[in-house]
Design a protein around this motif. Structure first.
Motif, mmCIF file in Angstrom:
data_model
loop_
_atom_site.group_PDB
_atom_site.id
_atom_site.type_symbol
_atom_site.label_atom_id
_atom_site.label_comp_id
_atom_site.label_asym_id
_atom_site.label_seq_id
_atom_site.Cartn_x
_atom_site.Cartn_y
_atom_site.Cartn_z
ATOM 1 N N HIS A 50 0.929 -1.373 0.043
ATOM 2 C CA HIS A 50 -0.071 -0.090 0.031
ATOM 3 C C HIS A 50 0.775 1.015 0.100
ATOM 4 C CE1 HIS A 50 -3.772 2.470 0.392
ATOM 5 N NE2 HIS A 50 -3.028 2.937 1.620
ATOM 6 N N ASP A 53 2.472 1.550 -3.447
ATOM 7 C CA ASP A 53 1.466 2.055 -4.431
ATOM 8 C C ASP A 53 0.946 3.478 -4.124
ATOM 9 O OD1 ASP A 53 1.113 -0.342 -5.476
ATOM 10 O OD2 ASP A 53 -0.670 -1.010 -4.338
ATOM 11 N N LEU A 54 1.020 4.148 -2.910
ATOM 12 C CA LEU A 54 0.757 5.349 -2.525
ATOM 13 C C LEU A 54 2.255 6.397 -2.928
ATOM 14 C CD1 LEU A 54 -0.930 5.412 0.932
ATOM 15 C CD2 LEU A 54 -1.846 5.885 -1.320
ATOM 16 N N THR A 55 3.381 5.940 -2.885
ATOM 17 C CA THR A 55 4.491 6.528 -3.337
ATOM 18 C C THR A 55 4.422 6.753 -4.820
ATOM 19 O OG1 THR A 55 5.733 5.556 -1.511
ATOM 20 C CG2 THR A 55 7.061 6.477 -3.351
ATOM 21 N N ALA A 56 4.137 5.795 -5.722
ATOM 22 C CA ALA A 56 3.828 5.651 -6.969
ATOM 23 C C ALA A 56 2.928 6.688 -7.477
ATOM 24 C CB ALA A 56 3.732 4.280 -7.681
ATOM 25 N N GLN A 57 1.955 6.714 -6.790
ATOM 26 C CA GLN A 57 0.554 7.488 -7.115
ATOM 27 C C GLN A 57 1.142 8.914 -6.963
ATOM 28 O OE1 GLN A 57 -2.997 6.851 -4.758
ATOM 29 N NE2 GLN A 57 -4.243 8.215 -6.243
ATOM 30 N N VAL A 58 1.761 9.337 -5.752
ATOM 31 C CA VAL A 58 2.403 10.437 -5.485
ATOM 32 C C VAL A 58 3.205 11.022 -6.585
ATOM 33 C CG1 VAL A 58 3.870 12.103 -3.974
ATOM 34 C CG2 VAL A 58 1.941 10.805 -3.053
ATOM 35 N N SER A 59 4.020 10.191 -7.046
ATOM 36 C CA SER A 59 5.060 10.467 -8.089
ATOM 37 C C SER A 59 4.488 10.838 -9.474
ATOM 38 C CB SER A 59 6.270 9.218 -8.303
ATOM 39 O OG SER A 59 6.900 9.483 -9.423
ATOM 40 N N GLN A 60 3.367 9.980 -9.741
ATOM 41 C CA GLN A 60 2.621 10.270 -10.943
ATOM 42 C C GLN A 60 1.865 11.438 -10.939
ATOM 43 O OE1 GLN A 60 2.613 8.628 -13.632
ATOM 44 N NE2 GLN A 60 0.905 9.822 -14.628
ATOM 45 N N LEU A 61 1.202 11.685 -9.858
ATOM 46 C CA LEU A 61 0.595 13.022 -9.495
ATOM 47 C C LEU A 61 1.392 14.204 -9.759
ATOM 48 C CD1 LEU A 61 -2.081 12.177 -6.784
ATOM 49 C CD2 LEU A 61 -2.490 12.387 -9.030
ATOM 50 N N GLU A 64 2.137 14.579 -13.470
ATOM 51 C CA GLU A 64 1.043 15.470 -14.107
ATOM 52 C C GLU A 64 0.805 16.804 -13.677
ATOM 53 O OE1 GLU A 64 -2.563 13.032 -13.175
ATOM 54 O OE2 GLU A 64 -1.694 11.341 -13.977
#
Length: 170
Positions: A50, A53-61, A64
């Motif tokens: 988890h 996943d959150l770290t990857a999501q932060v990176s993606q956001l 963007e």
């Protein structure tokens, strides 16, 4: 004595049963501890997944967000350029409108002079011939000729000049 040996033998059996019971409880306790360890390990793995996943999501956001900010900056720059060009065009339109009004006045004046009456002057300070139409005097013939002389229209041939600096005060 039989009863005492029966009692001793019963105590011996109870002691064996207690040991068996204790062994069974220890075995269940070990099994529960192993199960708890495995459950905790799975929980840590889920938590780590988890977090990843959150770290990857932060990176993606963040990526963007950077792209959006770049796009906003480019769009803002284009807007400012268009606004500046629009201000210049407005100034040119105003100048051209003013020139058109002046040319209309000249045309109206020329049309009026074609219909004008030349009145003979006389002597004195108001001497010379005068153009008149509709009861309005437009001046002397000499002043009209100098006014209508194309060499005197030097301002009419000037290019329209405007820059964004004029509009920065707004």
């Amino acid at each position: 004595m039989a009863s005492s040996s029966g009692t001793s033998s019963g105590s011996f059996q109870n002691s064996g049963s207690e040991e068996d019971l204790q062994a069974l409880m220890d075995q269940r306790k070990r099994k529960r501890m192993l199960s708890n360890r495995e459950s905790a390990r799975r929980s840590r793995m889920r938590k780590q997944k988890h977090l990843d996943d959150l770290t990857a999501q932060v990176s993606q956001l963040r990526k963007e967000n950077h792209q959006i900010m770049t796009s906003v900056n480019i769009t803002t720059q284009h807007y400012l350029n268009v606004e500046s060009e629009n201000s210049i065009l407005r100034a040119q339109m105003s100048e051209l409108t003013h020139r058109l009004q002046s040319l209309d006045e000249i045309i109206n004046f020329l049309n009026a002079t074609n219909n004008a009456v030349v009145l003979g002057g006389g002597s004195g300070s108001n001497g010379g011939d005068h153009f008149m139409t509709g009861g309005t005097c437009f001046g002397t013939v000499e002043s009209m000729e100098s006014f209508l002389n194309p060499l005197n229209f030097s301002t009419m041939n000037q290019p329209i000049m405007a820059s964004a600096d004029v509009f920065n005060q707004y």
